[in-house]
Design a protein around this motif. Structure first.
Motif, mmCIF file in Angstrom:
data_model
loop_
_atom_site.group_PDB
_atom_site.id
_atom_site.type_symbol
_atom_site.label_atom_id
_atom_site.label_comp_id
_atom_site.label_asym_id
_atom_site.label_seq_id
_atom_site.Cartn_x
_atom_site.Cartn_y
_atom_site.Cartn_z
ATOM 1 N N GLN A 34 0.850 -1.372 -0.007
ATOM 2 C CA GLN A 34 -0.026 0.109 0.203
ATOM 3 C C GLN A 34 0.938 1.408 -0.176
ATOM 4 O OE1 GLN A 34 -3.339 0.601 -0.432
ATOM 5 N NE2 GLN A 34 -2.648 2.950 -0.236
ATOM 6 N N ARG A 35 2.000 1.078 0.892
ATOM 7 C CA ARG A 35 2.834 2.119 0.871
ATOM 8 C C ARG A 35 3.448 2.549 -0.494
ATOM 9 N NH1 ARG A 35 3.745 7.154 1.047
ATOM 10 N NH2 ARG A 35 5.848 8.021 1.412
ATOM 11 N N MET A 36 3.900 1.481 -1.099
ATOM 12 C CA MET A 36 4.556 1.605 -2.507
ATOM 13 C C MET A 36 3.462 2.087 -3.469
ATOM 14 S SD MET A 36 6.989 1.518 -4.508
ATOM 15 C CE MET A 36 8.186 1.156 -3.132
ATOM 16 N N ALA A 37 1.990 1.730 -3.325
ATOM 17 C CA ALA A 37 1.182 2.219 -4.470
ATOM 18 C C ALA A 37 1.027 3.957 -4.128
ATOM 19 C CB ALA A 37 -0.217 1.526 -4.248
ATOM 20 N N GLU A 38 1.336 4.357 -2.927
ATOM 21 C CA GLU A 38 1.168 5.607 -2.460
ATOM 22 C C GLU A 38 2.444 6.515 -3.095
ATOM 23 O OE1 GLU A 38 1.033 5.866 1.590
ATOM 24 O OE2 GLU A 38 -1.032 5.175 1.686
ATOM 25 N N ILE A 39 3.455 5.899 -3.124
ATOM 26 C CA ILE A 39 4.651 6.280 -3.551
ATOM 27 C C ILE A 39 4.914 6.589 -5.051
ATOM 28 C CG2 ILE A 39 7.360 5.878 -4.015
ATOM 29 C CD1 ILE A 39 7.257 4.683 -1.275
ATOM 30 N N VAL A 40 4.335 5.491 -5.902
ATOM 31 C CA VAL A 40 4.037 5.493 -7.276
ATOM 32 C C VAL A 40 2.855 6.558 -7.663
ATOM 33 C CG1 VAL A 40 3.357 3.912 -9.354
ATOM 34 C CG2 VAL A 40 4.907 3.188 -7.313
ATOM 35 N N ASP A 41 1.964 6.759 -6.897
ATOM 36 C CA ASP A 41 1.027 7.651 -7.347
ATOM 37 C C ASP A 41 1.704 9.198 -7.230
ATOM 38 O OD1 ASP A 41 -1.047 6.104 -7.810
ATOM 39 O OD2 ASP A 41 -1.866 6.179 -5.694
ATOM 40 N N MET A 43 4.819 9.804 -7.832
ATOM 41 C CA MET A 43 6.159 9.830 -8.554
ATOM 42 C C MET A 43 6.250 10.957 -9.556
ATOM 43 S SD MET A 43 6.582 6.521 -10.969
ATOM 44 C CE MET A 43 5.490 6.129 -12.143
ATOM 45 N N ASP A 44 7.437 11.541 -9.684
ATOM 46 C CA ASP A 44 7.724 12.381 -10.731
ATOM 47 C C ASP A 44 8.574 11.449 -11.777
ATOM 48 O OD1 ASP A 44 7.052 15.055 -9.855
ATOM 49 O OD2 ASP A 44 8.359 14.936 -8.479
ATOM 50 N N PHE A 70 20.840 6.076 -12.668
ATOM 51 C CA PHE A 70 20.826 4.838 -12.043
ATOM 52 C C PHE A 70 22.150 4.998 -11.159
ATOM 53 C CE2 PHE A 70 23.503 1.072 -11.873
ATOM 54 C CZ PHE A 70 22.715 0.112 -11.328
ATOM 55 N N ILE A 71 23.289 5.368 -11.749
ATOM 56 C CA ILE A 71 24.305 5.431 -10.858
ATOM 57 C C ILE A 71 24.492 6.230 -9.760
ATOM 58 C CG2 ILE A 71 25.882 7.052 -11.969
ATOM 59 C CD1 ILE A 71 28.046 4.867 -12.184
ATOM 60 N N THR A 72 23.526 7.163 -9.692
ATOM 61 C CA THR A 72 23.463 8.072 -8.626
ATOM 62 C C THR A 72 22.172 7.985 -7.875
ATOM 63 O OG1 THR A 72 22.208 9.836 -10.046
ATOM 64 C CG2 THR A 72 24.660 9.938 -9.560
ATOM 65 N N SER A 73 21.824 6.605 -7.644
ATOM 66 C CA SER A 73 20.462 6.301 -7.097
ATOM 67 C C SER A 73 20.744 5.505 -5.838
ATOM 68 C CB SER A 73 19.573 5.493 -7.906
ATOM 69 O OG SER A 73 20.208 3.987 -8.248
ATOM 70 N N GLY A 74 21.880 5.228 -5.393
ATOM 71 C CA GLY A 74 22.168 4.654 -4.326
ATOM 72 C C GLY A 74 21.676 5.274 -2.845
ATOM 73 N N ASP A 75 21.366 6.667 -2.920
ATOM 74 C CA ASP A 75 21.057 7.158 -1.720
ATOM 75 C C ASP A 75 19.825 7.721 -2.082
ATOM 76 O OD1 ASP A 75 22.043 9.255 -3.403
ATOM 77 O OD2 ASP A 75 23.179 10.325 -1.820
ATOM 78 N N LYS A 76 19.088 7.481 -3.001
ATOM 79 C CA LYS A 76 17.799 8.016 -3.283
ATOM 80 C C LYS A 76 16.473 7.025 -3.440
ATOM 81 C CE LYS A 76 20.238 11.690 -5.552
ATOM 82 N NZ LYS A 76 21.697 11.205 -5.376
ATOM 83 N N ILE A 77 15.528 7.592 -3.669
ATOM 84 C CA ILE A 77 14.306 6.655 -4.248
ATOM 85 C C ILE A 77 13.930 6.963 -5.570
ATOM 86 C CG2 ILE A 77 11.839 5.946 -3.731
ATOM 87 C CD1 ILE A 77 12.389 6.726 -0.734
ATOM 88 N N ARG A 78 14.467 6.064 -6.311
ATOM 89 C CA ARG A 78 13.982 6.453 -7.904
ATOM 90 C C ARG A 78 13.329 5.222 -8.590
ATOM 91 N NH1 ARG A 78 19.590 9.435 -9.758
ATOM 92 N NH2 ARG A 78 18.850 11.628 -8.848
ATOM 93 N N PHE A 79 12.765 5.420 -9.749
ATOM 94 C CA PHE A 79 12.043 4.750 -10.456
ATOM 95 C C PHE A 79 12.610 4.049 -11.805
ATOM 96 C CE2 PHE A 79 9.939 7.984 -7.965
ATOM 97 C CZ PHE A 79 8.960 7.338 -7.298
ATOM 98 N N PHE A 80 12.306 2.677 -12.025
ATOM 99 C CA PHE A 80 12.998 2.192 -13.087
ATOM 100 C C PHE A 80 11.763 1.368 -13.728
ATOM 101 C CE2 PHE A 80 16.049 2.878 -9.854
ATOM 102 C CZ PHE A 80 17.191 3.583 -10.795
ATOM 103 N N PHE A 81 11.849 1.742 -15.113
ATOM 104 C CA PHE A 81 10.534 1.419 -15.731
ATOM 105 C C PHE A 81 10.849 -0.062 -16.699
ATOM 106 C CE2 PHE A 81 10.005 5.524 -14.697
ATOM 107 C CZ PHE A 81 8.888 5.666 -14.284
ATOM 108 N N PRO A 95 -1.395 2.206 -17.926
ATOM 109 C CA PRO A 95 -1.289 2.785 -16.194
ATOM 110 C C PRO A 95 0.155 2.720 -15.666
ATOM 111 C CG PRO A 95 -3.141 1.140 -16.567
ATOM 112 C CD PRO A 95 -2.360 0.871 -17.768
ATOM 113 N N LYS A 96 0.334 3.846 -14.959
ATOM 114 C CA LYS A 96 1.654 3.961 -14.640
ATOM 115 C C LYS A 96 2.069 3.091 -13.498
ATOM 116 C CE LYS A 96 0.812 7.944 -11.293
ATOM 117 N NZ LYS A 96 1.079 9.011 -10.876
ATOM 118 N N GLN A 97 0.957 2.365 -12.666
ATOM 119 C CA GLN A 97 0.826 1.597 -11.851
ATOM 120 C C GLN A 97 1.494 0.379 -12.378
ATOM 121 O OE1 GLN A 97 -1.677 3.330 -12.069
ATOM 122 N NE2 GLN A 97 -1.707 4.592 -10.307
ATOM 123 N N ARG A 98 1.334 -0.023 -13.568
ATOM 124 C CA ARG A 98 1.884 -1.276 -14.338
ATOM 125 C C ARG A 98 3.073 -0.977 -14.959
ATOM 126 N NH1 ARG A 98 -2.216 -4.588 -16.198
ATOM 127 N NH2 ARG A 98 -0.364 -6.086 -17.120
#
Length: 292
Positions: A34-41, A43-44, A70-81, A95-98
Motif C-alpha cells: 500500500q505504501r508503495m502504491a502511494e509512492i508510485v501515485d 512519483m515524478d 541509475f548510478i546516482t540512485s544509491g542514496d535516493k528513491i528512484r523509479f525504473f521502468f 497505467p503507470k502502476q503497471r
C-alpha cells in the motif's frame, strides 16, 4: 527461540540460499504494498523518460541520462521502468502502476515502513545467527514483476554488482509480499554454486568516460537443468548468498509478484570495492543493521 534454525543455517551454507517462511505477516506485506502504491501515485517521472529523441546524438544523451539516473540512485528513491511503456512523447502507454520494473535503492533509509522491516528483530536475529558482527545495509529495492510482462532476470550472481574483498561478505534478503510461484516468476537457483567465485563484475568506468559502467570478465554458461525453482509463500523470504547463481523467468501470468529485497555486507574485515556502481555518500553512508 531463534527465527532461523540451525538447519536453516546448514542449508544456507551448503546450497547458498534458504527459504524462511513467515518473516512478515500478511498485514505487514499489505502495508508495504500500500505504501508503495502511494509512492508510485506521487512519483515524478524522470525527464530522460519524458523527452522525445530523434537523432543518434540525442539517443546517446538519453542513454547517458538513464545511466546517470541509475548510478546516482544509491542514496535516493528512484523509479525504473519496464521496456516499451512510454510512447515517443514520453507518455504512458499503460497505467503507470503497471509500468514499473523496480523502485530503488534507498527505501531502507527514507521510508519508515521499509526501514522498520529492514532493521526488524527477526532480520537482526538472522544476521546474528549467520555470525555477522558488523553488518551494514547496502541497498534496497521494491520489485514489481508486473503481470503479463514482468521482465526476465538472467542468471547472475549478486557479487557481480556488489563486490567485496574478500568475497563472501554479501547476503541478500528477498521477501515475497505476494505468493511467488513458478507461474509468476519465482526465483530459480543452482544449489552449491556459491563456491565457484565470481566470473564477471560490473564496474564504474574512469571519470569522464561513457558508458558510466562496464563489465569485466564474462558470465559463465550455466546448465539450465541444474536450476531449481524456489516458490515462496506471501510473507516468506529467501536468504541469498552473494555468489549463488540465480535467475527468474518473465511473468506471463495474470498475477504480479511484488517483492521487497535488500542486501547486507559484513563490514568487519571486509573492503567494499570502490569500483562498484553503488557507493556510500556523505548523505547516506551504509547504515549499520544492528540498532541499539
Amino acid at each position: 527461540m531463534d527465527f532461523m534454525t540451525d538447519r536453516d543455517v546448514q542449508k544456507y551454507v551448503e546450497d547458498g540460499y534458504v527459504v524462511l517462511d513467515g518473516l512478515l505477516t500478511s498485514r505487514e506485506c499489505d502495508e508495504l504494498r500500500q505504501r508503495m502504491a502511494e509512492i508510485v501515485d506521487g512519483m515524478d517521472v524522470p525527464e530522460h523518460c519524458r523527452t522525445t529523441f530523434s537523432t543518434h546524438q540525442q539517443e546517446q544523451l538519453k542513454a547517458q541520462g538513464n545511466a546517470d539516473y541509475f548510478i546516482t540512485s544509491g542514496d535516493k528513491i528512484r523509479f525504473f521502468f519496464e521496456k516499451g511503456v512510454f510512447d515517443d512523447k514520453g507518455e504512458f502507454l499503460i497505467p503507470k502502476q503497471r509500468s514499473l520494473n523496480k523502485v530503488g535503492h534507498a527505501l531502507h533509509a527514507y521510508e519508515p515502513l521499509y526501514k522498520d522491516v529492514t532493521h526488524s528483530a527477526k532480520v537482526q536475529g538472522i544476521a546474528k545467527k549467520l555470525g555477522l558482527v558488523s553488518p551494514v545495509v547496502l541497498q534496497s529495492m521494491f520489485i514489481f514483476k508486473q503481470p503479463g510482462f514482468g521482465g526476465e532476470v538472467v542468471p547472475h550472481q549478486d557479487a557481480t554488482f556488489l563486490y567485496t574483498e574478500p568475497l563472501g561478505k554479501v547476503v541478500g534478503l528477498w521477501i515475497a509480499l505476494e505468493d511467488a510461484t513458478v507461474n509468476n516468476g519465482c526465483l530459480w537457483f543452482i544449489p552449491g554454486s556459491h563456491n565457484s567465485g565470481v566470473s564477471r563484475r560490473m564496474v564504474r568506468t574512469p571519470k569522464g568516460s561513457f558508458p558510466l559502467t562496464d563489465f569485466t570478465g564474462r558470465e559463465q554458461d550455466y546448465d539450465d537443468g541444474k536450476f531449481i525453482a524456489v516458490p515462496v509463500k506471501k510473507g516468506g523470504a529467501v536468504l541469498i548468498h552473494g555468489q549463488v547463481v540465480h535467475r527468474s523467468a518473465e511473468n506471463t501470468s495474470e498475477d504480479s509478484r511484488h517483492v521487497y529485497t535488500f542486501h547486507l555486507m559484513e563490514a568487519q574485515d571486509a573492503r567494499w570495492s570502490p569500483d562498484n556502481w553503488l557507493q556510500p555518500t556523505e548523505e547516506l553512508p551504509f547504515p549499520p543493521l544492528y540498532t541499539k
